[in-house]
Design a protein around this motif. Sequence first.
Motif, PDB file in Angstrom:
ATOM      1  N   ILE A   1      -1.196  -0.161 -21.734  1.00 59.03           N
ATOM      2  CA  ILE A   1      -1.542   0.922 -20.807  1.00 59.03           C
ATOM      3  C   ILE A   1      -0.603   0.868 -19.609  1.00 59.03           C
ATOM      4  O   ILE A   1      -0.449  -0.196 -18.994  1.00 59.03           O
ATOM      5  CB  ILE A   1      -3.000   0.808 -20.322  1.00 59.03           C
ATOM      6  N   TRP A   2      -0.026   2.017 -19.259  1.00 54.05           N
ATOM      7  CA  TRP A   2       0.993   2.014 -18.197  1.00 54.05           C
ATOM      8  C   TRP A   2       0.761   3.135 -17.200  1.00 54.05           C
ATOM      9  O   TRP A   2       0.612   4.300 -17.574  1.00 54.05           O
ATOM     10  CB  TRP A   2       2.379   2.199 -18.810  1.00 54.05           C
ATOM     11  N   GLY A   3       0.741   2.796 -15.908  1.00 55.81           N
ATOM     12  CA  GLY A   3       0.733   3.794 -14.854  1.00 55.81           C
ATOM     13  C   GLY A   3       2.105   4.456 -14.768  1.00 55.81           C
ATOM     14  O   GLY A   3       3.125   3.770 -14.610  1.00 55.81           O
ATOM     15  N   LEU A   4       2.143   5.759 -14.858  1.00 52.93           N
ATOM     16  CA  LEU A   4       3.392   6.492 -15.026  1.00 52.93           C
ATOM     17  C   LEU A   4       4.314   6.416 -13.812  1.00 52.93           C
ATOM     18  O   LEU A   4       5.532   6.460 -13.942  1.00 52.93           O
ATOM     19  CB  LEU A   4       3.072   7.959 -15.340  1.00 52.93           C
TER      20      LEU A   4
ATOM     21  N   GLY B   1       0.811  -1.211   0.000  1.00 55.59           N
ATOM     22  CA  GLY B   1       0.000   0.000   0.000  1.00 55.59           C
ATOM     23  C   GLY B   1       0.843   1.259   0.000  1.00 55.59           C
ATOM     24  O   GLY B   1       0.514   2.244  -0.665  1.00 55.59           O
ATOM     25  N   LYS B   2       1.950   1.220   0.709  1.00 52.99           N
ATOM     26  CA  LYS B   2       2.815   2.383   0.841  1.00 52.99           C
ATOM     27  C   LYS B   2       3.630   2.661  -0.414  1.00 52.99           C
ATOM     28  O   LYS B   2       3.913   3.829  -0.731  1.00 52.99           O
ATOM     29  CB  LYS B   2       3.749   2.177   2.036  1.00 52.99           C
ATOM     30  N   THR B   3       4.005   1.608  -1.142  1.00 49.89           N
ATOM     31  CA  THR B   3       4.965   1.779  -2.239  1.00 49.89           C
ATOM     32  C   THR B   3       4.405   1.586  -3.642  1.00 49.89           C
ATOM     33  O   THR B   3       4.986   2.083  -4.613  1.00 49.89           O
ATOM     34  CB  THR B   3       6.138   0.795  -2.075  1.00 49.89           C
ATOM     35  N   GLN B   4       3.286   0.886  -3.793  1.00 50.17           N
ATOM     36  CA  GLN B   4       2.836   0.504  -5.129  1.00 50.17           C
ATOM     37  C   GLN B   4       1.555   1.191  -5.594  1.00 50.17           C
ATOM     38  O   GLN B   4       1.111   0.964  -6.713  1.00 50.17           O
ATOM     39  CB  GLN B   4       2.647  -1.023  -5.209  1.00 50.17           C
ATOM     40  N   TYR B   5       0.948   1.992  -4.729  1.00 51.11           N
ATOM     41  CA  TYR B   5      -0.274   2.715  -5.086  1.00 51.11           C
ATOM     42  C   TYR B   5      -0.003   4.210  -5.132  1.00 51.11           C
ATOM     43  O   TYR B   5       0.868   4.720  -4.444  1.00 51.11           O
ATOM     44  CB  TYR B   5      -1.395   2.418  -4.083  1.00 51.11           C
ATOM     45  N   THR B   6      -0.765   4.908  -5.982  1.00 56.68           N
ATOM     46  CA  THR B   6      -0.602   6.358  -6.130  1.00 56.68           C
ATOM     47  C   THR B   6      -1.958   7.053  -5.934  1.00 56.68           C
ATOM     48  O   THR B   6      -2.870   6.833  -6.733  1.00 56.68           O
ATOM     49  CB  THR B   6      -0.052   6.696  -7.525  1.00 56.68           C
ATOM     50  N   PRO B   7      -2.117   7.865  -4.857  1.00 55.00           N
ATOM     51  CA  PRO B   7      -1.149   8.116  -3.790  1.00 55.00           C
ATOM     52  C   PRO B   7      -1.010   6.910  -2.860  1.00 55.00           C
ATOM     53  O   PRO B   7      -1.841   5.990  -2.921  1.00 55.00           O
ATOM     54  CB  PRO B   7      -1.764   9.314  -3.051  1.00 55.00           C
ATOM     55  N   PRO B   8       0.025   6.881  -2.010  1.00 54.63           N
ATOM     56  CA  PRO B   8       0.206   5.748  -1.088  1.00 54.63           C
ATOM     57  C   PRO B   8      -1.013   5.551  -0.198  1.00 54.63           C
ATOM     58  O   PRO B   8      -1.703   6.504   0.163  1.00 54.63           O
ATOM     59  CB  PRO B   8       1.434   6.167  -0.274  1.00 54.63           C
TER      60      PRO B   8
ATOM     61  N   TRP C   1      -0.797   3.875 -24.221  1.00 60.11           N
ATOM     62  CA  TRP C   1      -1.311   4.926 -23.354  1.00 60.11           C
ATOM     63  C   TRP C   1      -0.510   5.000 -22.051  1.00 60.11           C
ATOM     64  O   TRP C   1      -0.084   3.973 -21.530  1.00 60.11           O
ATOM     65  CB  TRP C   1      -2.764   4.649 -22.973  1.00 60.11           C
ATOM     66  N   LEU C   2      -0.350   6.204 -21.525  1.00 66.40           N
ATOM     67  CA  LEU C   2       0.191   6.425 -20.191  1.00 66.40           C
ATOM     68  C   LEU C   2      -0.892   7.032 -19.313  1.00 66.40           C
ATOM     69  O   LEU C   2      -1.631   7.922 -19.762  1.00 66.40           O
ATOM     70  CB  LEU C   2       1.395   7.360 -20.230  1.00 66.40           C
ATOM     71  N   VAL C   3      -0.974   6.532 -18.073  1.00 75.09           N
ATOM     72  CA  VAL C   3      -1.930   7.075 -17.103  1.00 75.09           C
ATOM     73  C   VAL C   3      -1.124   7.871 -16.087  1.00 75.09           C
ATOM     74  O   VAL C   3      -0.404   7.297 -15.252  1.00 75.09           O
ATOM     75  CB  VAL C   3      -2.740   5.957 -16.434  1.00 75.09           C
ATOM     76  N   SER C   4      -1.211   9.181 -16.157  1.00 70.33           N
ATOM     77  CA  SER C   4      -0.273  10.061 -15.470  1.00 70.33           C
ATOM     78  C   SER C   4      -0.406  10.073 -13.956  1.00 70.33           C
ATOM     79  O   SER C   4       0.558  10.344 -13.250  1.00 70.33           O
ATOM     80  CB  SER C   4      -0.393  11.481 -16.013  1.00 70.33           C
ATOM     81  N   CYS C   5      -1.571   9.810 -13.411  1.00 72.19           N
ATOM     82  CA  CYS C   5      -1.772   9.862 -11.957  1.00 72.19           C
ATOM     83  C   CYS C   5      -1.932   8.462 -11.371  1.00 72.19           C
ATOM     84  O   CYS C   5      -2.692   8.258 -10.424  1.00 72.19           O
ATOM     85  CB  CYS C   5      -2.983  10.726 -11.613  1.00 72.19           C
ATOM     86  N   ALA C   6      -1.228   7.508 -11.924  1.00 72.27           N
ATOM     87  CA  ALA C   6      -1.334   6.124 -11.462  1.00 72.27           C
ATOM     88  C   ALA C   6       0.046   5.510 -11.294  1.00 72.27           C
ATOM     89  O   ALA C   6       1.003   5.889 -11.974  1.00 72.27           O
ATOM     90  CB  ALA C   6      -2.157   5.293 -12.438  1.00 72.27           C
ATOM     91  N   GLY C   7       0.138   4.557 -10.374  1.00 76.97           N
ATOM     92  CA  GLY C   7       1.347   3.784 -10.177  1.00 76.97           C
ATOM     93  C   GLY C   7       1.188   2.384 -10.719  1.00 76.97           C
ATOM     94  O   GLY C   7       0.499   2.172 -11.725  1.00 76.97           O
ATOM     95  N   HIS C   8       1.769   1.424 -10.023  1.00 79.76           N
ATOM     96  CA  HIS C   8       1.725   0.037 -10.507  1.00 79.76           C
ATOM     97  C   HIS C   8       0.293  -0.485 -10.569  1.00 79.76           C
ATOM     98  O   HIS C   8      -0.094  -1.135 -11.538  1.00 79.76           O
ATOM     99  CB  HIS C   8       2.570  -0.856  -9.601  1.00 79.76           C
ATOM    100  N   TYR C   9      -0.492  -0.198  -9.523  1.00 74.90           N
ATOM    101  CA  TYR C   9      -1.875  -0.684  -9.482  1.00 74.90           C
ATOM    102  C   TYR C   9      -2.817   0.371 -10.062  1.00 74.90           C
ATOM    103  O   TYR C   9      -3.683   0.914  -9.380  1.00 74.90           O
ATOM    104  CB  TYR C   9      -2.253  -1.066  -8.050  1.00 74.90           C
ATOM    105  N   LEU C  10      -2.656   0.632 -11.341  1.00 74.75           N
ATOM    106  CA  LEU C  10      -3.448   1.661 -12.002  1.00 74.75           C
ATOM    107  C   LEU C  10      -4.937   1.326 -11.996  1.00 74.75           C
ATOM    108  O   LEU C  10      -5.775   2.229 -12.059  1.00 74.75           O
ATOM    109  CB  LEU C  10      -2.965   1.899 -13.426  1.00 74.75           C
TER     110      LEU C  10
END
Length: 340
Positions: A260-263, A198-205, A291-300
């Motif tokens: 599709i990629w979380g940025l 949760g702390k490292t792989q989600y955006t925001p944490p 596609w890039l998803v600008s406000c997403a991390g690994h778990y887009l």
Amino acid sequence: MTKSINRSSTAALPAEEWRAFGKYFTWQSSLPENQGKPVEVFYTCRGNATKPAILMVHGFPTSSYDYKPLIEIMQSDYHVCTLDFPGYGVSDKPAPPYRYSLGEDAKLLWDFVTTIVPLKEFILLSHDRGDSIALNFLQLYQAAKEPPFRITHQVLMNANIYLPLANLTEFQKAMLNPATSAIAVQRLGAEQLAAGLGKTQYTPPLPPDDPEVQAVQFNLAWQDGVSVIPATIQYLNERKQFEVSYLEALAKSDVPVTLIWGLHDMVSPVRVADHVWQTALKPRQAPASYWLVSCAGHYLVHDQPEALARLLKLEFASVAPAAPLNLTTEPCAPVLVDRH
């Protein structure tokens, strides 16, 4: 044979509710070392079965629950099916010497769409480890003289599809190494691992008490799932062995592909997506988009489900706007990088 789950009327955690509205089927691995051991595999299908189908394939070390936010949006227009592979989620997690395998999971997926929830045509959508299973599945599809179904579209999302460009975490390295995995498992529980993700792989944490983190913890704790991670994570070595052939299968495929990629993914950075696009997708004849998803991390799928659903519906409708393009005027709108 499928088995229903008894549903409780008492209040339940979201992950418990997810399981309560699914079913199980029994499956057996073909690997000799697994000795025909039957495993119970969880699955769920949502939406109207007469609508276009989507098969969603989850990653490591999580489960089909990852797709819950996206399914809740897509199920009004699509028939969505997903499952937990052995070793993950609320499926069985046999201990070593049981061997977990990408190839076996691709065969399981084939059995799933041909016998358990027969699908004549479907969109194949995957994330993380699921991308490698989906590409192995694509190889089976290409090798079949007369496939019993048709893949209408393929969606690939954040994953270390090409390991030389990945950033493996210290946790992944410790679990991969037989010299350190046993100690790492003893020191790490489901609660700690879920909080770390949760702390490292989600955006925001996400904080430890977030419902998503609690669901990850529930699924990791099911049948002591953390204890089998040194076995399930060996998929990275299998992927390393076959990653070039996976990309070759993608390059020769005639199935339209959306990448599709979380940025903000630091483990599967954008350079992985760039490599997949440049080597496998851009040179081929069949349609593809990136596609890039600008406000997403690994778990887009969790970070930006509404934006992702809007993007997917656009792609599945065979609408082909030219790149570059912002999907909407919103700050976090997905960006179309390239298309051909």
